[in-house]
Design a protein around this motif. Structure first.
Motif, PDB file in Angstrom:
ATOM      1  N   ARG A  49       0.858  -1.196   0.000  1.00  7.58           N
ATOM      2  CA  ARG A  49       0.000   0.000   0.000  1.00  7.58           C
ATOM      3  C   ARG A  49       0.882   1.230   0.000  1.00  7.58           C
ATOM      4  O   ARG A  49       1.591   1.492   0.965  1.00  7.58           O
ATOM      5  CB  ARG A  49      -0.914   0.007   1.223  1.00  7.58           C
ATOM      6  N   VAL A  50       0.835   1.966  -1.105  1.00  6.58           N
ATOM      7  CA  VAL A  50       1.665   3.159  -1.250  1.00  6.58           C
ATOM      8  C   VAL A  50       0.778   4.315  -1.690  1.00  6.58           C
ATOM      9  O   VAL A  50       0.108   4.233  -2.720  1.00  6.58           O
ATOM     10  CB  VAL A  50       2.801   2.942  -2.279  1.00  6.58           C
ATOM     11  N   LEU A  67      -1.613  -0.670  -4.791  1.00  2.77           N
ATOM     12  CA  LEU A  67      -1.890  -1.822  -3.941  1.00  2.77           C
ATOM     13  C   LEU A  67      -1.062  -3.045  -4.328  1.00  2.77           C
ATOM     14  O   LEU A  67      -1.455  -4.170  -4.041  1.00  2.77           O
ATOM     15  CB  LEU A  67      -3.389  -2.167  -4.006  1.00  2.77           C
ATOM     16  N   LYS A  68       0.071  -2.832  -4.987  1.00  2.00           N
ATOM     17  CA  LYS A  68       0.902  -3.946  -5.456  1.00  2.00           C
ATOM     18  C   LYS A  68       2.367  -3.646  -5.196  1.00  2.00           C
ATOM     19  O   LYS A  68       2.919  -2.700  -5.749  1.00  2.00           O
ATOM     20  CB  LYS A  68       0.673  -4.167  -6.946  1.00  2.00           C
ATOM     21  N   SER A  69       3.004  -4.436  -4.361  1.00  2.00           N
ATOM     22  CA  SER A  69       4.444  -4.263  -4.163  1.00  2.00           C
ATOM     23  C   SER A  69       5.173  -4.810  -5.389  1.00  2.00           C
ATOM     24  O   SER A  69       4.665  -5.663  -6.103  1.00  2.00           O
ATOM     25  CB  SER A  69       4.915  -4.972  -2.893  1.00  2.00           C
ATOM     26  N   GLY A 140       1.335  -5.826 -20.369  1.00  2.00           N
ATOM     27  CA  GLY A 140       0.909  -5.514 -19.006  1.00  2.00           C
ATOM     28  C   GLY A 140       1.396  -6.502 -17.969  1.00  2.00           C
ATOM     29  O   GLY A 140       1.271  -6.241 -16.770  1.00  2.00           O
ATOM     30  N   VAL A 141       1.980  -7.625 -18.386  1.00  2.00           N
ATOM     31  CA  VAL A 141       2.489  -8.615 -17.435  1.00  2.00           C
ATOM     32  C   VAL A 141       3.713  -8.039 -16.725  1.00  2.00           C
ATOM     33  O   VAL A 141       4.581  -7.442 -17.355  1.00  2.00           O
ATOM     34  CB  VAL A 141       2.854  -9.937 -18.158  1.00  2.00           C
ATOM     35  N   MET A 142       3.774  -8.232 -15.402  1.00  2.00           N
ATOM     36  CA  MET A 142       4.922  -7.774 -14.616  1.00  2.00           C
ATOM     37  C   MET A 142       6.037  -8.800 -14.649  1.00  2.00           C
ATOM     38  O   MET A 142       5.787 -10.000 -14.586  1.00  2.00           O
ATOM     39  CB  MET A 142       4.516  -7.511 -13.163  1.00  2.00           C
TER      40      MET A 142
END
Length: 179
Positions: A49-50, A67-69, A140-142
């Motif tokens: 959470r940033v 909401l994604k580290s 879009g894939v990390m």
């Protein structure tokens, strides 16, 4: 006299730029922020959470919450302990430096997400265009990045590890090399 000095300086700068290759010239022009690190540069979000703020401080409103580290972001400005970042969609705002990590990650061709079905980024066994394809990644894939050689990056996603063309990801600059 002053105009001669300025013309001489300009001529020297042009000659220097012409003598350097494109990557060396880009590196020679890289700005350093107050931290002593280059600007711009890629990092990742450390926390799940940033808050993205409209200014450099907790007194400024939150404009967005990530909401994604591990999400890659680009630091484009520094002020005290605050970093102005830009994400792959172009959204900009301020984040406290303690919420950022030097780990590297990338997103496969985010600019192609709206181009329809059947568009992929190839994850290859070796760092060459003729190497066998390990996986076809949707835009879009990390990816987690371990190293880049200026043309290819060693990347991992969902247990698949291989090489992806640096020009097909957002998270490493063209020509950037690191381990």
């Amino acid at each position: 006299m002053r105009s001669k000095v300025l013309k001489s300086c300009l001529a020297f700068a042009i000659a220097l730029a012409a003598s350097l290759g494109p990557v060396e010239f880009a590196n020679a022009q890289a700005a350093k922020g107050p931290s002593g690190l280059p600007l711009p540069r890629f990092v990742t979000l450390k926390s799940k959470r940033v808050n993205l703020r409209i200014g450099p401080g907790t007194d400024y409103a939150v404009s967005w919450m990530y909401l994604k580290s591990g999400l890659p972001v680009e630091i484009i400005q520094e002020y005290d302990n605050w970093r102005r970042i830009r994400d792959a969609d172009g959204t900009e705002g301020w984040v406290n430096q303690s919420l950022l990590s030097g780990q590297r990650a990338a997103i496969a061709a985010p600019w192609m997400k709206t181009k329809g079905k059947g568009i992929f980024v190839n994850l290859r066994r070796e760092a060459q265009p003729s190497a066998s394809i390990i996986a076809k990644l949707e835009p879009g894939v990390m990816l987690t990045i371990g190293e880049c050689n200026g043309d290819w990056c060693r990347a991992e996603t969902d247990g698949a590890t291989g090489w992806v063309a640096q020009s097909e990801i957002w998270g490493a600059y063209p020509g950037e090399a690191f381990k």
